[in-house]
Design an enzyme around this catalytic site. Structure first.
Site, short mmCIF file in Angstrom:
data_model
loop_
_atom_site.label_atom_id
_atom_site.label_comp_id
_atom_site.label_asym_id
_atom_site.label_seq_id
_atom_site.Cartn_x
_atom_site.Cartn_y
_atom_site.Cartn_z
N THR A 113 6.58 -17.98 -1.54
CA THR A 113 7.73 -18.47 -0.79
C THR A 113 8.88 -17.48 -0.92
OG1 THR A 113 9.36 -20.22 -0.54
CG2 THR A 113 8.49 -19.90 -2.76
N GLY A 114 9.58 -17.28 0.17
CA GLY A 114 10.70 -16.34 0.11
C GLY A 114 10.94 -15.69 1.45
N GLY A 164 10.13 -13.82 4.19
CA GLY A 164 8.81 -13.42 4.64
C GLY A 164 8.64 -11.96 5.03
N THR A 198 9.56 -23.52 1.75
CA THR A 198 8.13 -23.52 2.02
C THR A 198 7.37 -24.22 0.89
OG1 THR A 198 8.26 -21.49 3.27
CG2 THR A 198 6.17 -21.90 2.19
N ARG A 227 9.30 -15.43 16.00
CA ARG A 227 9.19 -14.82 14.65
C ARG A 227 8.18 -15.59 13.78
NH1 ARG A 227 9.84 -16.60 9.11
NH2 ARG A 227 10.41 -14.81 7.88
N VAL A 228 7.32 -14.85 13.11
CA VAL A 228 6.37 -15.45 12.17
C VAL A 228 6.56 -14.76 10.82
CG1 VAL A 228 3.93 -15.78 11.61
CG2 VAL A 228 4.69 -15.97 13.99
N GLY A 229 6.61 -15.56 9.75
CA GLY A 229 6.79 -15.01 8.42
C GLY A 229 5.48 -14.74 7.70
N ASP A 230 5.53 -14.72 6.40
CA ASP A 230 4.37 -14.37 5.58
C ASP A 230 3.40 -15.53 5.35
OD1 ASP A 230 6.56 -15.52 4.12
OD2 ASP A 230 5.40 -15.16 2.29
N1 ASP Z 1 8.28 -17.39 3.51
C1 ASP Z 1 8.77 -18.23 4.58
C2 ASP Z 1 9.00 -17.38 5.81
O1 ASP Z 1 9.53 -16.30 5.67
C3 ASP Z 1 10.03 -18.93 4.26
C4 ASP Z 1 10.01 -19.70 2.97
O2 ASP Z 1 9.30 -19.35 2.04
O3 ASP Z 1 10.71 -20.71 2.88
O4 ASP Z 1 8.71 -17.83 6.88
#
Ligand code: ASP
Length: 350
Positions: free
Chosen positions: A266-267, A269, A216, A244-247
């Site tokens: 980033t991480g 989510g 990200t 699915r939706v992340g953070d």
């Molecule tokens: N945080 C993002 C998600 O979980 C993934 C990422 O940071 O690469 O969608």
């Protein structure tokens, strides 16, 4: 005659002064903020994802490419800030470069979903008025960060999803592309790998073969007027399904800015959402008077780690103090502080 001319001159000067005064106080933050000595007032920090990024797994050529692209993004944002443009403009300029690069998991280089599509999420927030725009699950928007900002400025909503968001993009002249624009062989191979060893084929890929888990991108900037803005853009996680939706598009989780603090994350989510990471960091700063670095370390190194969550954050405060914190082996990251000092790092220390 001379009296008439001097009276006319006085009226003319008055009109001119009034005009300058009014345009200076213009509320639209996308306008130039009229800099003087901008360098000592502005700062910018960005990330291109955190994860298992190890020197031994990156070829010198690829490492150089990453560093060059981070530099280009950093310079694009910084140039905006130096010329007196708003922090939102700087965030957009830097993120567009990262979205257009196939290296990062955002825009062009987005990872694939379980169904073999690219599904993009993004968000942007301006700290002085807490205005925000976010979107999730779009497949055809070339630069999701530009759509997020259009949602912020031109709609009465904060968040839009899927087809509705694309309809809004079309109505607001935000560039749409054919879904194949987002195809990259490398991401496709990651999907094949994620699906091959997984009988149920429902597992998300947290173990990308290519040295990094998350890619990200995110930028936080402080402009000459002292306004902080933050933006985050992503393709999410390889092999994600069920919409699915992340953070990343969730205000407070993967992105946040107020008048004191801005954070982009980033991480993994799911953990960042439950820990409300970005807001939590800013809250520690506001309510506990912690420094932004201590606040971020508390959330990333202690709280998130205890939950089992991996990833990192970048951010800055109203004084231009730069923060970076991650609990993974590496994080693509770069910054320029108020002294003009630039840093670009990938691994733990360099
Ligand atoms: N945080 C993002 C998600 O979980 C993934 C990422 O940071 O690469 O969608």
């Amino acid at each position: 005659m001379t009296n008439i001319i001097s009276a006319l001159l006085r009226v003319f000067t008055l009109i001119l002064l009034l005009h300058v005064g009014l345009s200076h106080g213009h509320a639209d933050s996308s306008h130039s903020r009229g800099p003087s000595d901008a360098k000592s007032k502005v700062a910018i920090v960005l990330h291109g994802g955190a994860g298992t990024i190890l020197k031994k797994n990156l070829t010198p050529e690829l490492e150089r490419e990453y560093r060059n692209t981070l530099r280009r993004a950093l310079d694009a944002g910084y140039t905006k800030l130096l010329s007196g443009k708003s922090s939102v403009e700087a965030v957009k300029a830097a993120i567009v470069i990262l979205e257009d690069s196939p290296l990062f998991n955002a825009g062009r280089g987005a990872v694939f979903t379980h169904a073999g599509k690219n599904s993009l999420d993004a968000s942007i927030m301006q700290g002085d008025d807490l205005s925000a725009g976010t979107l999730a699950g779009v497949h055809r928007v070339k630069n999701p960060i530009l759509l997020a900002d259009k949602i912020r400025t031109d709609s009465e909503h904060v968040m839009m999803t899927g087809e509705g968001a694309e309809e809004f993009a079309k109505e607001h002249q935000v560039d749409l592309v054919a879904p194949k624009y987002f195809f990259t062989e490398r991401r496709w191979q990651s999907l094949q790998k994620a699906q091959s060893g997984d009988a149920s084929q429902t597992k998300l890929s947290h173990d990308d073969a290519e040295n990094f888990k998350y890619g990200t991108v995110g930028v936080v900037a402080l402009d000459v007027s002292g306004v902080i803005s933050a933006g985050t853009s992503t393709g999410g996680l390889t092999n994600k399904r069920y919409g699915r939706v992340g953070d990343s598009p969730i205000i407070g989780a993967g992105n946040y800015a107020n008048s004191e603090c801005g954070v982009s994350a980033t991480g993994h989510g799911e953990f960042f959402i439950r820990a409300v990471v970005a807001y939590d960091i800013c809250a520690l700063l506001s309510y506990q008077k912690m420094t932004i670095q201590d606040a971020a370390d508390e959330v990333i190194q202690t709280k998130l780690r205890a939950m089992g969550g991996n990833g990192g954050v970048v951010g800055l405060d109203a004084q231009g103090n730069i923060m970076m914190s991650f609990n993974t082996p590496g994080m693509y990251r770069a910054s320029i502080d108020r002294t003009g000092n630039a840093e670009i790092k990938i691994f733990k220390d360099r």
